[in-house]
Scaffold this motif. Structure first.
Motif, PDB file in Angstrom:
ATOM      1  N   UNK A  55       3.059  -7.592  15.507  1.00 20.95           N
ATOM      2  CA  UNK A  55       3.469  -8.789  14.756  1.00 20.95           C
ATOM      3  C   UNK A  55       3.566  -8.556  13.249  1.00 20.95           C
ATOM      4  N   UNK A  56       2.980  -7.484  12.748  1.00 20.15           N
ATOM      5  CA  UNK A  56       2.924  -7.279  11.298  1.00 20.15           C
ATOM      6  C   UNK A  56       4.319  -7.071  10.709  1.00 20.15           C
ATOM      7  N   UNK A  57       4.637  -7.731   9.591  1.00 20.94           N
ATOM      8  CA  UNK A  57       5.967  -7.589   8.995  1.00 20.94           C
ATOM      9  C   UNK A  57       6.173  -6.286   8.232  1.00 20.94           C
ATOM     10  N   UNK A  58       5.082  -5.679   7.761  1.00 21.18           N
ATOM     11  CA  UNK A  58       5.190  -4.414   7.035  1.00 21.18           C
ATOM     12  C   UNK A  58       3.864  -3.661   7.164  1.00 21.18           C
ATOM     13  N   UNK A  59       3.916  -2.366   6.913  1.00 18.00           N
ATOM     14  CA  UNK A  59       2.731  -1.513   6.989  1.00 18.00           C
ATOM     15  C   UNK A  59       1.917  -1.637   5.707  1.00 18.00           C
ATOM     16  N   UNK A  60       0.598  -1.704   5.857  1.00 14.19           N
ATOM     17  CA  UNK A  60      -0.262  -1.741   4.675  1.00 14.19           C
ATOM     18  C   UNK A  60      -1.461  -0.820   4.858  1.00 14.19           C
ATOM     19  N   UNK A 117      -0.467  -4.831  -4.103  1.00 12.99           N
ATOM     20  CA  UNK A 117       0.647  -4.198  -4.809  1.00 12.99           C
ATOM     21  C   UNK A 117       1.552  -3.453  -3.842  1.00 12.99           C
ATOM     22  N   UNK A 118       2.834  -3.719  -3.922  1.00 11.68           N
ATOM     23  CA  UNK A 118       3.801  -2.977  -3.120  1.00 11.68           C
ATOM     24  C   UNK A 118       4.003  -1.592  -3.715  1.00 11.68           C
ATOM     25  N   UNK A 119       4.198  -0.611  -2.845  1.00 12.19           N
ATOM     26  CA  UNK A 119       4.389   0.750  -3.321  1.00 12.19           C
ATOM     27  C   UNK A 119       5.277   1.520  -2.360  1.00 12.19           C
ATOM     28  N   UNK A 120       5.550   2.772  -2.699  1.00 13.30           N
ATOM     29  CA  UNK A 120       6.294   3.676  -1.820  1.00 13.30           C
ATOM     30  C   UNK A 120       5.352   4.791  -1.381  1.00 13.30           C
ATOM     31  N   UNK A 121       5.466   5.180  -0.118  1.00 16.19           N
ATOM     32  CA  UNK A 121       4.581   6.197   0.431  1.00 16.19           C
ATOM     33  C   UNK A 121       5.384   7.184   1.265  1.00 16.19           C
ATOM     34  N   UNK A 122       5.004   8.456   1.192  1.00 14.27           N
ATOM     35  CA  UNK A 122       5.611   9.483   2.041  1.00 14.27           C
ATOM     36  C   UNK A 122       4.853   9.547   3.362  1.00 14.27           C
ATOM     37  N   UNK A 123       5.595   9.641   4.454  1.00 20.53           N
ATOM     38  CA  UNK A 123       4.988   9.673   5.785  1.00 20.53           C
ATOM     39  C   UNK A 123       5.548  10.845   6.575  1.00 20.53           C
ATOM     40  N   UNK A 141       9.270   7.877   0.420  1.00 18.20           N
ATOM     41  CA  UNK A 141       9.382   6.587  -0.247  1.00 18.20           C
ATOM     42  C   UNK A 141       9.619   5.434   0.738  1.00 18.20           C
ATOM     43  N   UNK A 142       8.706   5.310   1.694  1.00 21.18           N
ATOM     44  CA  UNK A 142       8.746   4.166   2.598  1.00 21.18           C
ATOM     45  C   UNK A 142       7.920   3.028   2.004  1.00 21.18           C
ATOM     46  N   UNK A 143       8.403   1.812   2.183  1.00 21.49           N
ATOM     47  CA  UNK A 143       7.714   0.645   1.637  1.00 21.49           C
ATOM     48  C   UNK A 143       6.404   0.405   2.395  1.00 21.49           C
ATOM     49  N   UNK A 144       5.297   0.361   1.658  1.00 25.20           N
ATOM     50  CA  UNK A 144       4.006  -0.061   2.208  1.00 25.20           C
ATOM     51  C   UNK A 144       3.316  -0.922   1.160  1.00 25.20           C
ATOM     52  N   UNK A 145       2.238  -1.560   1.571  1.00 25.19           N
ATOM     53  CA  UNK A 145       1.470  -2.394   0.656  1.00 25.19           C
ATOM     54  C   UNK A 145       0.095  -1.781   0.439  1.00 25.19           C
ATOM     55  N   UNK A 146      -0.339  -1.710  -0.819  1.00 26.58           N
ATOM     56  CA  UNK A 146      -1.673  -1.195  -1.166  1.00 26.58           C
ATOM     57  C   UNK A 146      -2.665  -2.353  -1.143  1.00 26.58           C
ATOM     58  N   UNK A 147      -3.391  -2.488  -0.054  1.00 30.45           N
ATOM     59  CA  UNK A 147      -4.314  -3.606   0.123  1.00 30.45           C
ATOM     60  C   UNK A 147      -5.694  -3.277  -0.426  1.00 30.45           C
ATOM     61  N   UNK A 148      -6.457  -4.287  -0.830  1.00 34.52           N
ATOM     62  CA  UNK A 148      -7.828  -4.044  -1.309  1.00 34.52           C
ATOM     63  C   UNK A 148      -8.748  -3.671  -0.150  1.00 34.52           C
TER      64      UNK A 148
END
Length: 407
Positions: A55-60, A117-123, A141-148
Motif C-alpha cells: 500500500x505504500x506510495x513511495x519507499x522510505x 526530507x525527499x532525496x535520491x538514492x542509488x539502489x 537517483x531513485x526517489x526515496x524519503x529520509x524518515x526520522x
C-alpha cells in the motif's frame, strides 16, 4: 570468404547475447514472524532491509548522512506530496531562495507519520535467469524519503525502512520498469517463506521463476507454469491490490454468509502487513461455524489469542482430516487454502485456525494476510491487471525458501 565467415560468427554471437539478456530482477525476502506479527523485508544494496508494503506510495528509510535534496518542481515531489495524510501536514523547505521537497511517509504498523526530507538514492538489485542471480543492476537517483528514526518504531531492528510495492508511480516496480523500458514487464511475483530460517524471493518481470524440488535439489520447475489467474480490481481509494470474491467453501460446501456481507464490489484486499486473513464479524461467525462442523472429528481445546478455534494436533497436522478452504473468485476460479496455510501451530500440541475476527465495523470485509500467502507464489501483473496464484507449493514438492541467491 574468411571475412564473411567472421562476420557471420560475430552476428551469431551478438544475437545470442541479446537473446540471453535476462528480463527479470530478483531480491531476497526475509521473514520476521511471531504469533501476532508477520512482516517480510526485501533486501536491496546487498544488505539493506525494507519492509514490503503493498500500500505504500513511495519507499522510505532512515538516512545515515546528509542526502541530496529534491527540488519542489520535481514530478516525483508532486506525486509524493499528493499522498500526505491530513493528520501530518508538511511544508516544503526554502533554502537560499530554493524550494526543496518534503513529504510524509507512514509507518504501516503504528500508522504514524512524520515530516521527512525527499532525496535520491542509488539502489542495487540483481538480474536472474530464473534459477540463480547473474549480475548486479544499478539504479541511480531513485526517489526515496529520509524518515526520522522515530518512524521505525515497531519495525524489526534490522529494518531501515519500507519498500513500496503499490500501484504508485513511485513504487519499486514502477521505477524499475520506467528506467528499463520494455526490458522488464510491469509485474512482480512474491514468494514469502514460511520458515524464519529461509529466504523467500521477489521477482520483477516475466520470469521464469524456478524453485528446486526438496527431494532432488538438482532438479527444479518453473512456478509460473502452474499459476491460475483472476482479475485485479480497481479501487480508487487505495494504492493496494484487490480481487473479486463471490464466496467461501469448506470441504466443497459453500459457507452461507449473510447477504451483502462483502464490500459493494465484492473486493478482497491483499496485505503484506496483516498477519492472518481477517473477516468481518458476520462473515467470520458463519465461517467458523462451518469449519467447526467440518472439523468435528478433531479434538478442540481452549482458544489461544488471537485465535478463536484451536485443536489438539500434536507436533504436526499430518494424518489429521483438516478441512480444505476455497476462496471462490469472480471469474470462476478458486484459490485453495490447504492446512499449511489455514492452521497455525502455537505450541507442541496445539494449533489454531489462522483466520481472525476483524470486528463489525472494519472497512474491508475480507483482507488476505501473509500467513495465507506463505509458500504460495503470487504474481501481481499490472500489464494485464491480473493476479496469478499457485496455491500452496507443497503439493509440487517445493517451497518459497529454495531460490539460489549465491552470487
Amino acid at each position: 570468404m574468411n571475412a564473411l565467415l567472421l562476420l557471420l560468427i560475430l552476428a551469431l554471437t551478438l544475437s545470442t547475447e541479446v537473446f540471453a539478456q535476462p528480463h527479470t530482477l530478483v531480491a531476497p525476502i526475509l521473514p520476521y514472524t511471531g504469533r501476532t506479527t508477520s512482516l517480510y523485508s526485501i533486501t536491496l544494496n546487498g544488505g539493506e532491509h525494507y519492509i514490503i508494503d503493498l500500500d505504500a506510495p513511495f519507499t522510505w528509510c532512515q538516512c545515515q548522512s546528509p542526502q541530496p535534496m529534491v527540488g519542489c518542481n520535481s514530478g516525483a515531489c508532486a506525486v509524493a506530496r499528493s499522498y500526505i495524510p491530513p493528520s501530518c501536514p508538511v511544508n516544503n523547505t526554502f533554502t537560499d531562495g530554493q524550494c526543496y521537497c518534503n513529504d510524509a511517509p507512514v509507518n504501516p504498523i503504528t500508522k504514524s507519520c512524520a515530516p521527512s526530507q525527499a532525496t535520491y538514492k542509488d539502489i542495487v538489485i540483481y538480474w536472474t535467469d530464473g534459477r540463480s542471480v547473474t549480475t548486479g543492476m544499478d539504479f541511480n537517483r531513485l526517489y526515496v524519503s529520509c524518515a526520522p528514526p522515530s518512524l521505525l518504531q515497531s519495525l524489526p531492528e534490522e529494518v531501515i525502512g519500507v519498500g513500496a510495492l503499490s500501484r504508485s508511480s513511485l513504487s519499486l516496480l514502477s521505477v524499475f520498469t520506467d528506467l528499463l523500458g520494455q526490458l522488464v514487464a510491469r509485474k512482480f511475483a512474491l514468494c514469502l517463506p514460511s520458515s524464519i530460517e529461509a529466504r523467500g524471493a521477489i521477482f520483477f518481470g516475466d520470469g521464469p521463476y524456478y524453485l528446486p524440488y526438496h527431494r532432488d535439489p538438482s532438479a527444479d520447475f518453473d512456478v509460473a507454469k502452474v499459476l491460475t489467474y483472476t482479475p485485479l480490481q480497481d479501487d480508487r481509494t487505495s494504492l493496494g491490490y484487490f480481487i473479486n470474491l463471490t464466496g467461501i467453501s469448506i470441504n466443497g460446501k459453500d459457507v452461507h454468509v449473510p447477504q451483502n456481507s462483502f464490500n459493494c464490489n465484492q473486493s478482497v484486499k491483499l496485505s503484506t502487513i496483516v498477519p492472518y486473513t481477517t473477516l468481518k464479524s458476520n462473515i467470520y461467525k458463519t465461517f467458523i461455524r462451518g469449519f467447526k462442523k467440518a472439523a468435528k472429528g478433531i479434538n478442540q481445546v481452549p482458544k489461544v489469542e488471537p485465535f478463536r478455534l484451536c485443536f489438539t494436533v500434536g507436533t504436526n497436522t499430518n494424518g489429521l482430516d483438516i478441512p480444505q478452504i476455497d476462496l471462490l473468485l469472480g471469474n470462476g476460479e478458486k484459490w485453495t487454502i490447504y492446512p499449511s496455510n489455514s492452521i497455525k501451530q502455537v505450541d507442541d500440541n496445539v494449533a489454531c485456525l489462522a483466520f481472525i475476527d476483524g470486528g463489525k465495523t472494519v472497512e474491508q470485509a475480507v483482507v488476505i494476510g501473509t500467513f495465507q500467502m506463505e509458500d504460495n507464489l503470487l504474481q501481481f501483473d499490472l500489464d494485464q491487471s491480473r493476479l496469478g496464484f499457485s496455491s500452496s507449493l507443497y503439493p509440487y514438492g517445493t517451497t518459497c525458501g529454495g531460490f539460489n541467491f549465491t552470487v
